[in-house]
Enzyme design. Structure first.
Site, mmCIF file in Angstrom:
data_model
loop_
_atom_site.group_PDB
_atom_site.id
_atom_site.type_symbol
_atom_site.label_atom_id
_atom_site.label_comp_id
_atom_site.label_asym_id
_atom_site.label_seq_id
_atom_site.Cartn_x
_atom_site.Cartn_y
_atom_site.Cartn_z
ATOM 1 N N GLU A 160 -1.920 17.860 24.544
ATOM 2 C CA GLU A 160 -3.212 18.223 25.142
ATOM 3 C C GLU A 160 -3.672 17.032 25.975
ATOM 4 O OE1 GLU A 160 -5.701 19.092 21.576
ATOM 5 O OE2 GLU A 160 -6.028 21.058 22.465
ATOM 6 N N ASN B 69 -7.411 21.425 17.465
ATOM 7 C CA ASN B 69 -8.064 21.270 16.165
ATOM 8 C C ASN B 69 -9.297 22.140 15.987
ATOM 9 O OD1 ASN B 69 -6.336 19.591 14.667
ATOM 10 N ND2 ASN B 69 -6.828 17.935 16.093
HETATM 11 N N1 CAA Z 1 9.825 13.388 12.548
HETATM 12 C C1 CAA Z 1 10.775 13.742 13.424
HETATM 13 N N2 CAA Z 1 11.532 14.833 13.302
HETATM 14 C C2 CAA Z 1 11.327 15.589 12.226
HETATM 15 C C3 CAA Z 1 10.367 15.295 11.253
HETATM 16 C C4 CAA Z 1 9.591 14.133 11.455
HETATM 17 N N3 CAA Z 1 8.627 13.777 10.617
HETATM 18 N N4 CAA Z 1 10.395 16.249 10.305
HETATM 19 C C5 CAA Z 1 11.353 17.112 10.657
HETATM 20 N N5 CAA Z 1 11.895 16.722 11.820
HETATM 21 C C6 CAA Z 1 12.966 17.379 12.560
HETATM 22 C C7 CAA Z 1 14.207 17.436 11.711
HETATM 23 O O1 CAA Z 1 14.905 16.229 11.764
HETATM 24 C C8 CAA Z 1 14.935 18.595 12.353
HETATM 25 O O2 CAA Z 1 15.561 18.187 13.538
HETATM 26 P P1 CAA Z 1 16.985 18.814 13.938
HETATM 27 O O3 CAA Z 1 16.764 20.269 14.112
HETATM 28 O O4 CAA Z 1 17.324 18.093 15.198
HETATM 29 O O5 CAA Z 1 17.883 18.465 12.821
HETATM 30 C C9 CAA Z 1 13.824 19.546 12.758
HETATM 31 O O6 CAA Z 1 12.640 18.739 12.803
HETATM 32 C C10 CAA Z 1 13.656 20.651 11.774
HETATM 33 O O7 CAA Z 1 13.485 20.053 10.499
HETATM 34 P P2 CAA Z 1 13.981 20.681 9.148
HETATM 35 O O8 CAA Z 1 15.145 21.574 9.405
HETATM 36 O O9 CAA Z 1 14.153 19.579 8.165
HETATM 37 O O10 CAA Z 1 12.731 21.483 8.604
HETATM 38 P P3 CAA Z 1 11.941 22.683 9.253
HETATM 39 O O11 CAA Z 1 12.810 23.617 10.001
HETATM 40 O O12 CAA Z 1 11.115 23.183 8.130
HETATM 41 O O13 CAA Z 1 10.989 21.976 10.315
HETATM 42 C C11 CAA Z 1 8.911 21.026 10.913
HETATM 43 C C12 CAA Z 1 10.124 20.944 9.975
HETATM 44 C C13 CAA Z 1 9.399 20.819 12.343
HETATM 45 C C14 CAA Z 1 7.957 19.942 10.523
HETATM 46 C C15 CAA Z 1 8.324 22.468 10.778
HETATM 47 O O14 CAA Z 1 8.040 22.718 9.417
HETATM 48 C C16 CAA Z 1 7.054 22.658 11.568
HETATM 49 O O15 CAA Z 1 7.086 22.907 12.762
HETATM 50 N N6 CAA Z 1 5.894 22.578 10.883
HETATM 51 C C17 CAA Z 1 4.594 22.744 11.532
HETATM 52 C C18 CAA Z 1 4.216 21.457 12.177
HETATM 53 C C19 CAA Z 1 2.908 21.569 12.913
HETATM 54 O O16 CAA Z 1 2.214 22.567 12.915
HETATM 55 N N7 CAA Z 1 2.532 20.468 13.553
HETATM 56 C C20 CAA Z 1 1.259 20.365 14.241
HETATM 57 C C21 CAA Z 1 0.277 19.737 13.326
HETATM 58 S S1 CAA Z 1 -1.281 19.564 14.095
HETATM 59 C C22 CAA Z 1 -1.223 18.092 14.852
HETATM 60 O O17 CAA Z 1 -0.305 17.337 14.778
HETATM 61 C C23 CAA Z 1 -2.402 17.760 15.676
HETATM 62 C C24 CAA Z 1 -3.517 17.126 14.972
HETATM 63 O O18 CAA Z 1 -4.354 16.543 15.671
HETATM 64 C C25 CAA Z 1 -3.736 17.224 13.537
#
Ligand code: CAA
Length: 296
Positions: free
Chosen positions: A165, A203
């Protein structure tokens, strides 16, 4: 800003060198993507050396995983590591074209930091903040270059989530918005441009959802597992709202809700008592988790 004024080198040639403040999960992710995707030299500044070391270790782990999955070559990973340097002093940010601040979600900390950055950084450097909810205009007012201050709000985990954003403050010029958008694009991100309202768009939408999940739990209307399962299996969310709250950081969620609630007066953003109690008790640490773990 007058169009007849000479265009600064930063605006003319784009961003050549990036500074990031904070080596927590957001700062580290931003630095990693700037080096690994945009291929720009990045200086990470954090007063806490232990936190920097933890962050760099985590980045190395992510890069090794990508090499293991043949997403990048080991040469590319080494190139990324070489592009990232660290420091504990703001003075080492004097040559950067943009600083992206990812310190704690606290107005007093951010305004003090921006006043210092204004003194230390070169005059045409852009000062960006990764704040999730605090007014860009308020942060900009701590500097003498409000027209060069902008919000650049990344999502967690930064290497994975595609959105940034972009939030211009009241005084931010169109050229600064354009340059910042170009930087985000070169980091592989898609941008939205959002008005400087409390919580911006992400948010404003996400926090009432998370808060409502906590209120359901607080009232024992459903178990934590069933609340999360509802949204994961019922709405195809990658994580349930309670797991997501933990992932973002309960303290960060609370800080965001407080800012939106205080600045809008709208009770829909009033943080639940249970969330407030949790923040007193918990201290989550993402770096102690395995990267391949589904619940970091
Ligand atoms: N840092 C970097 N990469 C990460 C990571 C991290 N902390 N956690 C997971 N990943 C990567 C993994 O390494 C994996 O990469 P590859 O595909 O290249 O191997 C990929 O993400 C998928 O991970 P997993 O297979 O282990 O697990 P998953 O499929 O459950 O995905 C997730 C994990 C990407 C976190 C997924 O659960 C997700 O998208 N969750 C929602 C996250 C979300 O909504 N984020 C926004 C939050 S709001 C915000 O950030 C703004 C704010 O102001 C609060």
């Amino acid at each position: 800003f007058h169009t007849s004024a000479p265009i600064s080198p930063v605006l003319q040639h784009g961003i050549k060198r990036v500074g990031v403040i904070g080596s927590g999960q957001m700062g580290l992710g931003i630095a990693m993507v700037a080096a690994n995707v945009a291929r720009l030299p990045v200086v990470i500044m954090d007063v806490n050396k232990e936190q920097i070391d933890k962050g760099i270790k985590f980045m190395d782990k992510l890069l090794e995983k990508d090499v293991g999955k043949s997403k990048i070559t080991s040469e590319h990973a080494q190139g990324t590591k070489d592009l990232v340097s660290t420091t504990q002093t703001l003075k080492d940010l004097r040559d950067v074209d943009i600083v992206i601040e990812a310190a704690s979600e606290n107005l007093a900390i951010k305004t003090a930091l921006f006043a210092d950055l204004d003194k230390e950084c070169k005059p045409d450097a852009i000062l960006a903040t990764n704040t999730s909810s605090i007014s860009i205009t308020k942060i900009a007012a701590a500097t003498s270059r409000a027209h060069q201050v902008i919000g650049m709000h990344f999502m967690n985990p930064v290497p994975v989530m595609k959105l940034v954003e972009i939030i211009p403050g009241l005084a931010t010029t169109d050229n600064i918005v354009q340059t910042t958008k170009e930087l985000a694009t070169s980091m592989g991100k898609t941008t939205t441009v959002v008005q400087d309202v409390p919580g911006f768009v992400a948010n404003r939408l996400l926090m009432p959802y998370i808060n409502e999940a906590v209120i359901l739990l607080e009232n024992s209307w459903a178990s934590a597992e069933d609340i999360d399962t509802t949204m994961k299996l019922g709405m195809n969310m990658p994580m349930g709202p309670l797991t997501l709250a933990d992932f973002i950081g309960l303290d960060t969620c609370l800080a965001i809700m407080k800012v939106i609630h205080e600045n809008t007066g709208d009770t829909k953003y009033r943080p639940s008592v249970l969330l407030q109690n949790w923040v007193q008790e918990t201290d989550s640490d993402i770096y102690n988790s395995d990267v391949s773990d589904k619940t970091p």
